[in-house]
Design a protein around this motif. Sequence first.
Motif, PDB file in Angstrom:
ATOM      1  N   ASN A  66       0.827  -1.210   0.000  1.00  0.00           N
ATOM      2  CA  ASN A  66       0.000   0.000   0.000  1.00  0.00           C
ATOM      3  C   ASN A  66       0.861   1.260   0.000  1.00  0.00           C
ATOM      4  OD1 ASN A  66      -2.409  -1.400  -0.013  1.00  0.00           O
ATOM      5  ND2 ASN A  66      -2.624  -1.405   2.203  1.00  0.00           N
ATOM      6  N   LEU A  67       1.943   1.251   0.784  1.00  0.00           N
ATOM      7  CA  LEU A  67       2.848   2.408   0.818  1.00  0.00           C
ATOM      8  C   LEU A  67       3.545   2.604  -0.527  1.00  0.00           C
ATOM      9  CD1 LEU A  67       4.606   2.336   4.323  1.00  0.00           C
ATOM     10  CD2 LEU A  67       3.078   4.087   3.441  1.00  0.00           C
ATOM     11  N   ASN A  68       3.970   1.501  -1.128  1.00  0.00           N
ATOM     12  CA  ASN A  68       4.657   1.592  -2.418  1.00  0.00           C
ATOM     13  C   ASN A  68       3.742   2.131  -3.520  1.00  0.00           C
ATOM     14  OD1 ASN A  68       7.470   0.833  -2.367  1.00  0.00           O
ATOM     15  ND2 ASN A  68       6.830  -1.212  -1.751  1.00  0.00           N
ATOM     16  N   GLU A  69       2.509   1.650  -3.538  1.00  0.00           N
ATOM     17  CA  GLU A  69       1.561   2.086  -4.570  1.00  0.00           C
ATOM     18  C   GLU A  69       1.229   3.560  -4.436  1.00  0.00           C
ATOM     19  OE1 GLU A  69      -1.862  -0.427  -4.660  1.00  0.00           O
ATOM     20  OE2 GLU A  69      -0.693  -2.259  -4.993  1.00  0.00           O
ATOM     21  N   ALA A  70       1.294   4.073  -3.204  1.00  0.00           N
ATOM     22  CA  ALA A  70       0.947   5.476  -2.957  1.00  0.00           C
ATOM     23  C   ALA A  70       2.173   6.380  -2.873  1.00  0.00           C
ATOM     24  CB  ALA A  70       0.143   5.577  -1.662  1.00  0.00           C
TER      25      ALA A  70
END
Length: 468
Positions: A66-70
């Motif tokens: 989730n952090l990587n995608e955002a």
Amino acid sequence: MRKLIAMFLLFSIYSYASLIGSNFSQRDLQILEDLDIKSSFITDYKLQELYGKYQERRNSHTYIANLNEASLFVPRVKDILRQEGIPDVFIYMAMAESNFDIDARSYAKATGLWQFMSRTGKKYGLKVDSYVDERMDLVKSTVAATRYLNTLNSMFGKWYLAAISYNCGEGRVIEALTRATIDLYIEANPEEKDSKKIKAFRKTIKDYQERRVSFYKLSRIYKEVSTWNIKPDIDDILREQKGVDRQYIPKESRDYIRKIIALAMMNSQNFIKTEKNSHLLNIGISNTIATVPVKGGLHLRNIAKTIGMSYEELYGLNKHLKQSIIPPTQKYYTINIPYSRLTRYNMNKDSIPDTKYAMHTVKRGDTLSAIARKYKTSTNIIRKQNKLKTDRLSINQKLLLPITSEMFAKVNLFKKGSLKRNSKKHTVRSGESLYSIAKKYRIDIKKLMKDNNLKNNLLKIGDRLVIR
């Protein structure tokens, strides 16, 4: 002596935490402080339980994903939070709300990164119409969220109460604080349990819960008990009361504040510090998103091509544009682009190809929804573009439809001359009036007069009018 006591308390906290298999750092205690929560809450059993669950391999992988995608837009969100005086920890409120999914939708129709309901979004300046849903604009929705959070913090004076009321509403938090204050007062003064005032307070609260009295009456009690020398803290309002159907705070909201804390604390775990994930520690240090004004009517595909990026990537930052079209009703409208494309945008912004419009002639059997599907647009946009008051169509009726150049090339029903030009000339004939001409071209009579510098509605046969 005070330092010794403080060190003992801190040691006790760490000792307790370690007994249940978690190692807490000073940063974790800072997260609580930023939310105006006492440090001893770190030993809260349900917080510990949730924190332990998030550290499981499967959940930690989801957290990193989730952090990587955002990672492209989180720095911009953090920057807005700081500018508006919101603690950094609230970036994890967005994660708790939507998992950083810009177009997330809940079963209750809350939408976007910050999960705004339509009514609340409009209250804080977000537009929702045929062309845009700004609850999905990562910049505008974040600004709206900060305005809402600052309002809630001013109301309650504690950031954790602002977060809880964001989830369940300020009315429910006011009720919780009122009830908890009265209950704590009775614990300290048991002889007052059956006093006339306390009984009256409890009756009004019950009537409010059963919707027999307005919020105003509850609010009056809240204002009075707020002056008492009793201040419920987070343990008090999250405490589960035995044998009580309506808890101070709903279970969802009790879990919600613990979820924000646990998600924030996850960022200091060892798996984040590995070489593979170390870049996540630096999210927020540099600019990654720029907001630029774009001419109304342009299509995202044309903008993406001009600035050298894929349409999918640009749309991913602008999901608030319902049909990927900049609202043609506005001269300029802001969109979000990667900061790395800003220079190229500024150099080429005046050469972005205009959106093309197709003219569709209604045939027997045509419906508004069928036409919308064929042209990959929405019925709302067709209605607004053509100022339709009903969905009824008549044979040979002309409909103007915004389309991309790519769509224009693919759809075979477009023939030479089917594009509507920006303007055309009309020669006034016998029997025509300004009103009949405006009606014929589906334009406002005042606009027709303005476009032709007419001071009155008198026309002569042979006059040439500009139709825009």
